[in-house]
Design a protein around this motif. Structure first.
Motif, PDB file in Angstrom:
ATOM      1  N   LEU A 121       0.825  -1.205   0.000  1.00 27.31           N
ATOM      2  CA  LEU A 121       0.000   0.000   0.000  1.00 27.31           C
ATOM      3  C   LEU A 121       0.864   1.260   0.000  1.00 27.31           C
ATOM      4  N   LYS A 122       1.939   1.227   0.774  1.00 23.39           N
ATOM      5  CA  LYS A 122       2.830   2.393   0.846  1.00 23.39           C
ATOM      6  C   LYS A 122       3.415   2.706  -0.530  1.00 23.39           C
ATOM      7  N   SER A 123       3.870   1.687  -1.234  1.00 20.46           N
ATOM      8  CA  SER A 123       4.409   1.881  -2.585  1.00 20.46           C
ATOM      9  C   SER A 123       3.335   2.432  -3.519  1.00 20.46           C
ATOM     10  N   PHE A 124       2.131   1.915  -3.409  1.00 22.31           N
ATOM     11  CA  PHE A 124       1.023   2.383  -4.244  1.00 22.31           C
ATOM     12  C   PHE A 124       0.688   3.841  -3.940  1.00 22.31           C
ATOM     13  N   PHE A 125       0.600   4.185  -2.657  1.00 22.60           N
ATOM     14  CA  PHE A 125       0.283   5.559  -2.271  1.00 22.60           C
ATOM     15  C   PHE A 125       1.332   6.539  -2.786  1.00 22.60           C
ATOM     16  N   LEU A 126       2.599   6.168  -2.692  1.00 18.47           N
ATOM     17  CA  LEU A 126       3.659   7.070  -3.138  1.00 18.47           C
ATOM     18  C   LEU A 126       3.580   7.326  -4.647  1.00 18.47           C
ATOM     19  N   LYS A 127       3.218   6.310  -5.415  1.00 20.65           N
ATOM     20  CA  LYS A 127       3.032   6.509  -6.861  1.00 20.65           C
ATOM     21  C   LYS A 127       1.912   7.503  -7.137  1.00 20.65           C
ATOM     22  N   LYS A 128       0.951   7.572  -6.226  1.00 20.27           N
ATOM     23  CA  LYS A 128      -0.183   8.488  -6.354  1.00 20.27           C
ATOM     24  C   LYS A 128       0.088   9.836  -5.679  1.00 20.27           C
ATOM     25  N   LYS A 129       1.353  10.026  -5.201  1.00 18.04           N
ATOM     26  CA  LYS A 129       1.759  11.257  -4.512  1.00 18.04           C
ATOM     27  C   LYS A 129       0.941  11.481  -3.245  1.00 18.04           C
ATOM     28  N   ILE A 130       0.758  10.388  -2.509  1.00 20.06           N
ATOM     29  CA  ILE A 130       0.061  10.413  -1.225  1.00 20.06           C
ATOM     30  C   ILE A 130       1.067  10.081  -0.129  1.00 20.06           C
ATOM     31  N   PHE A 131       1.124  10.910   0.910  1.00 21.18           N
ATOM     32  CA  PHE A 131       2.031  10.684   2.022  1.00 21.18           C
ATOM     33  C   PHE A 131       1.252  10.216   3.253  1.00 21.18           C
ATOM     34  N   ILE A 132       1.478   8.968   3.653  1.00 24.64           N
ATOM     35  CA  ILE A 132       0.932   8.452   4.904  1.00 24.64           C
ATOM     36  C   ILE A 132       2.043   8.554   5.948  1.00 24.64           C
ATOM     37  N   HIS A 133       1.807   9.314   6.994  1.00 21.58           N
ATOM     38  CA  HIS A 133       2.889   9.621   7.925  1.00 21.58           C
ATOM     39  C   HIS A 133       3.153   8.510   8.934  1.00 21.58           C
ATOM     40  N   ASP A 134       2.135   7.730   9.248  1.00 16.28           N
ATOM     41  CA  ASP A 134       2.376   6.560  10.097  1.00 16.28           C
ATOM     42  C   ASP A 134       1.128   5.686  10.108  1.00 16.28           C
ATOM     43  N   VAL A 135       1.352   4.418  10.425  1.00 18.66           N
ATOM     44  CA  VAL A 135       0.266   3.442  10.566  1.00 18.66           C
ATOM     45  C   VAL A 135       0.418   2.801  11.940  1.00 18.66           C
ATOM     46  N   LYS A 136      -0.580   2.985  12.781  1.00 15.60           N
ATOM     47  CA  LYS A 136      -0.596   2.331  14.087  1.00 15.60           C
ATOM     48  C   LYS A 136      -1.618   1.193  14.048  1.00 15.60           C
ATOM     49  N   TYR A 137      -1.209   0.026  14.503  1.00 17.38           N
ATOM     50  CA  TYR A 137      -2.130  -1.111  14.496  1.00 17.38           C
ATOM     51  C   TYR A 137      -2.023  -1.877  15.811  1.00 17.38           C
ATOM     52  N   CYS A 138      -3.131  -2.462  16.217  1.00 14.43           N
ATOM     53  CA  CYS A 138      -3.155  -3.249  17.451  1.00 14.43           C
ATOM     54  C   CYS A 138      -3.416  -4.719  17.110  1.00 14.43           C
ATOM     55  N   PRO A 139      -2.426  -5.586  17.309  1.00 14.38           N
ATOM     56  CA  PRO A 139      -2.611  -7.014  17.023  1.00 14.38           C
ATOM     57  C   PRO A 139      -3.159  -7.801  18.220  1.00 14.38           C
ATOM     58  N   PHE A 140      -3.436  -7.111  19.331  1.00 16.18           N
ATOM     59  CA  PHE A 140      -3.808  -7.789  20.572  1.00 16.18           C
ATOM     60  C   PHE A 140      -5.326  -7.930  20.716  1.00 16.18           C
ATOM     61  N   HIS A 141      -5.725  -8.985  21.446  1.00 18.06           N
ATOM     62  CA  HIS A 141      -7.141  -9.186  21.746  1.00 18.06           C
ATOM     63  C   HIS A 141      -7.236 -10.065  22.993  1.00 18.06           C
ATOM     64  N   LYS A 142      -8.202  -9.774  23.852  1.00 18.36           N
ATOM     65  CA  LYS A 142      -8.330 -10.525  25.114  1.00 18.36           C
ATOM     66  C   LYS A 142      -8.694 -11.993  24.884  1.00 18.36           C
ATOM     67  N   ASP A 143      -9.296 -12.301  23.727  1.00 17.31           N
ATOM     68  CA  ASP A 143      -9.686 -13.689  23.419  1.00 17.31           C
ATOM     69  C   ASP A 143      -8.807 -14.299  22.323  1.00 17.31           C
ATOM     70  N   ALA A 144      -7.571 -13.862  22.268  1.00 11.08           N
ATOM     71  CA  ALA A 144      -6.659 -14.310  21.213  1.00 11.08           C
ATOM     72  C   ALA A 144      -6.397 -15.809  21.259  1.00 11.08           C
ATOM     73  N   LYS A 145      -6.253 -16.414  20.089  1.00  7.49           N
ATOM     74  CA  LYS A 145      -5.831 -17.813  19.994  1.00  7.49           C
ATOM     75  C   LYS A 145      -4.311 -17.919  20.056  1.00  7.49           C
ATOM     76  N   LYS A 172      -0.974 -17.014  21.673  1.00  7.44           N
ATOM     77  CA  LYS A 172      -0.643 -16.653  23.047  1.00  7.44           C
ATOM     78  C   LYS A 172       0.036 -15.293  23.165  1.00  7.44           C
ATOM     79  N   GLU A 173       0.981 -14.991  22.281  1.00  3.83           N
ATOM     80  CA  GLU A 173       1.748 -13.737  22.411  1.00  3.83           C
ATOM     81  C   GLU A 173       0.891 -12.494  22.189  1.00  3.83           C
ATOM     82  N   TYR A 174      -0.291 -12.682  21.593  1.00  3.44           N
ATOM     83  CA  TYR A 174      -1.177 -11.543  21.342  1.00  3.44           C
ATOM     84  C   TYR A 174      -2.371 -11.506  22.294  1.00  3.44           C
ATOM     85  N   LYS A 175      -2.391 -12.391  23.271  1.00  3.73           N
ATOM     86  CA  LYS A 175      -3.520 -12.449  24.214  1.00  3.73           C
ATOM     87  C   LYS A 175      -3.305 -11.392  25.298  1.00  3.73           C
TER      88      LYS A 175
END
Length: 404
Positions: free
Chosen positions: A306-330, A332-335
């Motif tokens: 997506l970053k490569s695609f956005f740059l070709k379109k002259k779009i600047f995404i300054h950061d992406v924050k994501y949460c991989p955690f969940h209380k009911d995770a299967k 273990k490291e993300y529980k």
């Protein structure tokens, strides 16, 4: 504007001898502006691009730079810190690590700031038959330092040294790997005193001009100015966007580029916000990682595409924050039950900590009540995503935030 084959080298070995009275404990590139190190500001501003790697060349108090940056990731760019154990000069340090650079590379000084570098940085890459491309500026306010402050670009775009000229070196370059075959300096040597004048005389240095403000921190006077000007220049409004259901259609745990379909008006919106110089942040829960539906590597691969695609379109995404955690995770490291996951707002808080944001002029768009709660906790104006994101965002900007 995609530099996957090129590394970004940052010179960060300076002691800051002239400002030692005001900076006793930090290497010069770690001096803080709005409680954020200058080096962090520089890395974040340029991490909108996709580099093969970002290498910081450190020397003085290098342990602090290693601790803060080595093996860290900024907007999907990996950071490596390399050490110069004894002073070798700006070129000596580069030459010491030439085997690890091994391609044409971008180079910037880690102790000065050029405003809005993003919009002209990509123009440096067209080397043709040159060894060095340099970015020049006409802002003499920066230079109490007298190195290369008398430069001129002729009709062939070659840089020449001229007694009377309005242009100076900005400390930003794109350099051919051939340079290592054309220089034999092995001991202490300076990029600005030894290398650049040598190639200017050989007519192997091209120039481009950026007329935005260039700020140095090398003297007490310039440091005092920088403490005021850098936060002022970097303080901008921001838009916070949820991903699935706002940027793309939510088909359920989208994690492959072939299944990623943009919603109506999204690309036009992102181009519009980029031109207005908004910070653009994506803030997304990704429970599919915790539930084992896809891996964190799958998520990162998608966003690199997506970053490569956005740059070709002259779009600047300054950061992406994501949460991989969940209380009911299967998996273990993300529980984990965490406020990093929306409706918690720790992802947004991290962004506020790392960037200088005009909060009153910023807003968030999401598609779930958890997004709204996270926005309200953060003091952000919020709207639910409509049928046409561009019309919605244009209306918000023009009616509410057009006077920033």
């Amino acid at each position: 504007m995609n530099f996957e084959k090129n590394k970004l080298i940052i010179l960060a070995g300076g002691k800051g001898t002239r400002i030692k009275k005001y900076n006793k404990f930090l290497p010069k590139p770690l001096i803080r502006f709005n409680n954020i190190a200058l080096l962090s500001h520089l890395i974040r501003q340029l991490s909108i691009f996709r580099f093969k790697e970002i290498i910081i060349l450190a020397s003085y108090k290098s342990n602090q730079i290693i601790k803060k940056y080595d093996k860290k990731i900024f907007n999907f760019n990996k950071i490596k810190v390399l050490i110069e154990k004894k002073p070798l000069g700006t070129w000596g340090s580069i030459n010491l690590h030439k085997k690890k650079i091994n391609n044409d590379f971008f180079l910037i000084n880690g102790d000065s700031y050029l405003n809005n570098i993003n919009f002209s940085f990509h123009k440096l890459k067209d080397l043709k038959n040159n060894i060095i491309n340099m970015m020049l500026t006409n802002n003499h306010q920066y230079y109490e330092n007298k190195k290369l402050n008398n430069l001129y670009i002729n009709k062939e775009k070659k840089i020449i040294i001229k007694k009377k000229s309005n242009y100076i070196n900005s400390g930003i370059y794109f350099i051919s790997k051939k340079i290592f075959n054309n220089t034999n300096l092995k001991n202490y040597s300076s990029l600005e005193n030894d290398i650049i004048p040598f190639f200017i005389n050989k007519k192997k240095v091209n120039g481009i001009i950026n007329t935005n403000k260039l700020i140095d921190i090398g003297t007490p006077k310039s440091l005092r100015k920088a403490k005021i000007e850098i936060p002022f220049l970097l303080r901008r409004p921001a838009v916070f966007l949820d991903r699935d259901g706002v940027i793309n259609y939510d088909y359920g745990y989208v994690h492959k580029i072939e299944n990623f379909k943009f919603k109506k008006g999204v690309l036009k919106t992102l181009q519009y916000l980029t031109k207005l110089n908004y910070y653009i942040f994506i803030v997304t829960n990704q429970a599919g990682i915790a539930k084992g539906i896809f891996t964190e590597k799958d998520f990162l691969k998608l966003h690199l595409n997506l970053k490569s695609f956005f740059l070709k379109k002259k779009i600047f995404i300054h950061d992406v924050k994501y949460c991989p955690f969940h209380k009911d995770a299967k998996i273990k490291e993300y529980k984990k039950n965490t406020n990093f996951r929306k409706p918690g707002n720790l992802m947004i808080k991290e962004i506020f900590k790392d960037w200088i944001i005009n909060k009153k002029k910023s807003f968030m768009i999401g598609d779930k009540s958890t997004d709204e709660i996270a926005a309200k906790k953060s003091g952000l104006y919020y709207e639910y995503s409509g049928n046409n994101l561009f019309k919605q965002v244009e209306k918000i900007v023009k009616k509410k935030f057009n006077n920033y």
